[in-house]
Scaffold this motif. Structure first.
Motif, PDB file in Angstrom:
ATOM      1  N   GLN A   1      10.239  16.043 -10.659  1.00  0.00           N
ATOM      2  CA  GLN A   1      11.351  15.604 -10.066  1.00  0.00           C
ATOM      3  C   GLN A   1      12.401  16.418  -9.576  1.00  0.00           C
ATOM      4  OE1 GLN A   1      12.084  12.366 -12.665  1.00  0.00           O
ATOM      5  NE2 GLN A   1      10.589  10.957 -11.695  1.00  0.00           N
ATOM      6  N   LYS A   2      12.654  17.632 -10.530  1.00  0.00           N
ATOM      7  CA  LYS A   2      13.705  18.484 -10.275  1.00  0.00           C
ATOM      8  C   LYS A   2      13.372  19.542  -9.105  1.00  0.00           C
ATOM      9  CE  LYS A   2      17.199  21.490 -12.205  1.00  0.00           C
ATOM     10  NZ  LYS A   2      17.708  21.671 -10.883  1.00  0.00           N
ATOM     11  N   LEU A   3      12.228  19.761  -9.354  1.00  0.00           N
ATOM     12  CA  LEU A   3      11.559  20.758  -7.995  1.00  0.00           C
ATOM     13  C   LEU A   3      11.634  19.883  -6.760  1.00  0.00           C
ATOM     14  CD1 LEU A   3       8.636  22.543  -9.744  1.00  0.00           C
ATOM     15  CD2 LEU A   3      10.639  23.682  -8.955  1.00  0.00           C
ATOM     16  N   GLU A   4      11.360  18.617  -6.713  1.00  0.00           N
ATOM     17  CA  GLU A   4      11.422  17.976  -5.558  1.00  0.00           C
ATOM     18  C   GLU A   4      12.800  17.745  -5.094  1.00  0.00           C
ATOM     19  OE1 GLU A   4       9.573  14.400  -6.533  1.00  0.00           O
ATOM     20  OE2 GLU A   4       7.458  14.930  -6.001  1.00  0.00           O
ATOM     21  N   GLN A   5      13.985  17.511  -5.772  1.00  0.00           N
ATOM     22  CA  GLN A   5      15.248  17.409  -5.626  1.00  0.00           C
ATOM     23  C   GLN A   5      15.603  18.831  -4.972  1.00  0.00           C
ATOM     24  OE1 GLN A   5      17.093  16.214  -8.890  1.00  0.00           O
ATOM     25  NE2 GLN A   5      16.623  14.021  -8.806  1.00  0.00           N
ATOM     26  N   ASP A   6      15.317  20.001  -5.442  1.00  0.00           N
ATOM     27  CA  ASP A   6      15.715  21.083  -5.246  1.00  0.00           C
ATOM     28  C   ASP A   6      15.055  21.492  -3.705  1.00  0.00           C
ATOM     29  OD1 ASP A   6      16.937  21.615  -7.442  1.00  0.00           O
ATOM     30  OD2 ASP A   6      15.437  23.024  -8.447  1.00  0.00           O
ATOM     31  N   MET A   7      13.976  20.988  -3.486  1.00  0.00           N
ATOM     32  CA  MET A   7      13.331  21.263  -2.287  1.00  0.00           C
ATOM     33  C   MET A   7      13.916  20.600  -1.045  1.00  0.00           C
ATOM     34  SD  MET A   7       9.265  21.714  -3.225  1.00  0.00           S
ATOM     35  CE  MET A   7       8.678  21.223  -1.895  1.00  0.00           C
ATOM     36  N   SER A   8      14.400  19.407  -1.390  1.00  0.00           N
ATOM     37  CA  SER A   8      15.067  18.551  -0.423  1.00  0.00           C
ATOM     38  C   SER A   8      16.526  18.937   0.332  1.00  0.00           C
ATOM     39  CB  SER A   8      15.145  17.143  -0.768  1.00  0.00           C
ATOM     40  OG  SER A   8      15.973  16.930  -1.900  1.00  0.00           O
ATOM     41  N   VAL A   9      16.960  19.836  -0.652  1.00  0.00           N
ATOM     42  CA  VAL A   9      18.432  20.329  -0.505  1.00  0.00           C
ATOM     43  C   VAL A   9      18.445  21.447   0.589  1.00  0.00           C
ATOM     44  CG1 VAL A   9      20.226  21.534  -1.505  1.00  0.00           C
ATOM     45  CG2 VAL A   9      19.263  19.836  -2.668  1.00  0.00           C
TER      46      VAL A   9
END
Length: 82
Positions: free
Chosen positions: A74-82
């Motif tokens: 979930q953290k990686l997904e959030q970082d990717m969407s930024v």
């Protein structure tokens, strides 16, 4: 012994299994047994592919590990969407 082959003991260690388990994998056709310099060995590629399939070297999956991995995803997904 060349680096392109594992002995049965080396394969067992790589797979985090016993030597007997490696023999069973050979019997089932999951690993190939070849003779190199008069000694039975297993191609490194076979062992490494089976290690990936078995998840050897990864932590055992329990509830805690699962939720830790989910949090990381979930953290990686959030970082990717930024």
């Amino acid at each position: 012994m060349g680096s392109s082959f594992y002995t049965f003991d080396e394969a067992a260690k790589k797979l985090s299994k016993t030597r007997r388990s490696v023999q069973v994998y050979v019997k089932k056709g999951l690993l190939r047994r070849v003779v190199q310099d008069g000694k039975p060995v297993i191609p490194a590629e076979d062992v490494e592919n089976l290690a990936v399939d078995l998840g050897a070297g990864f932590p055992p999956m329990n509830r805690k590990t699962f939720f830790q991995l989910m949090a990381r995803v979930q953290k990686l997904e959030q970082d990717m969407s930024v």
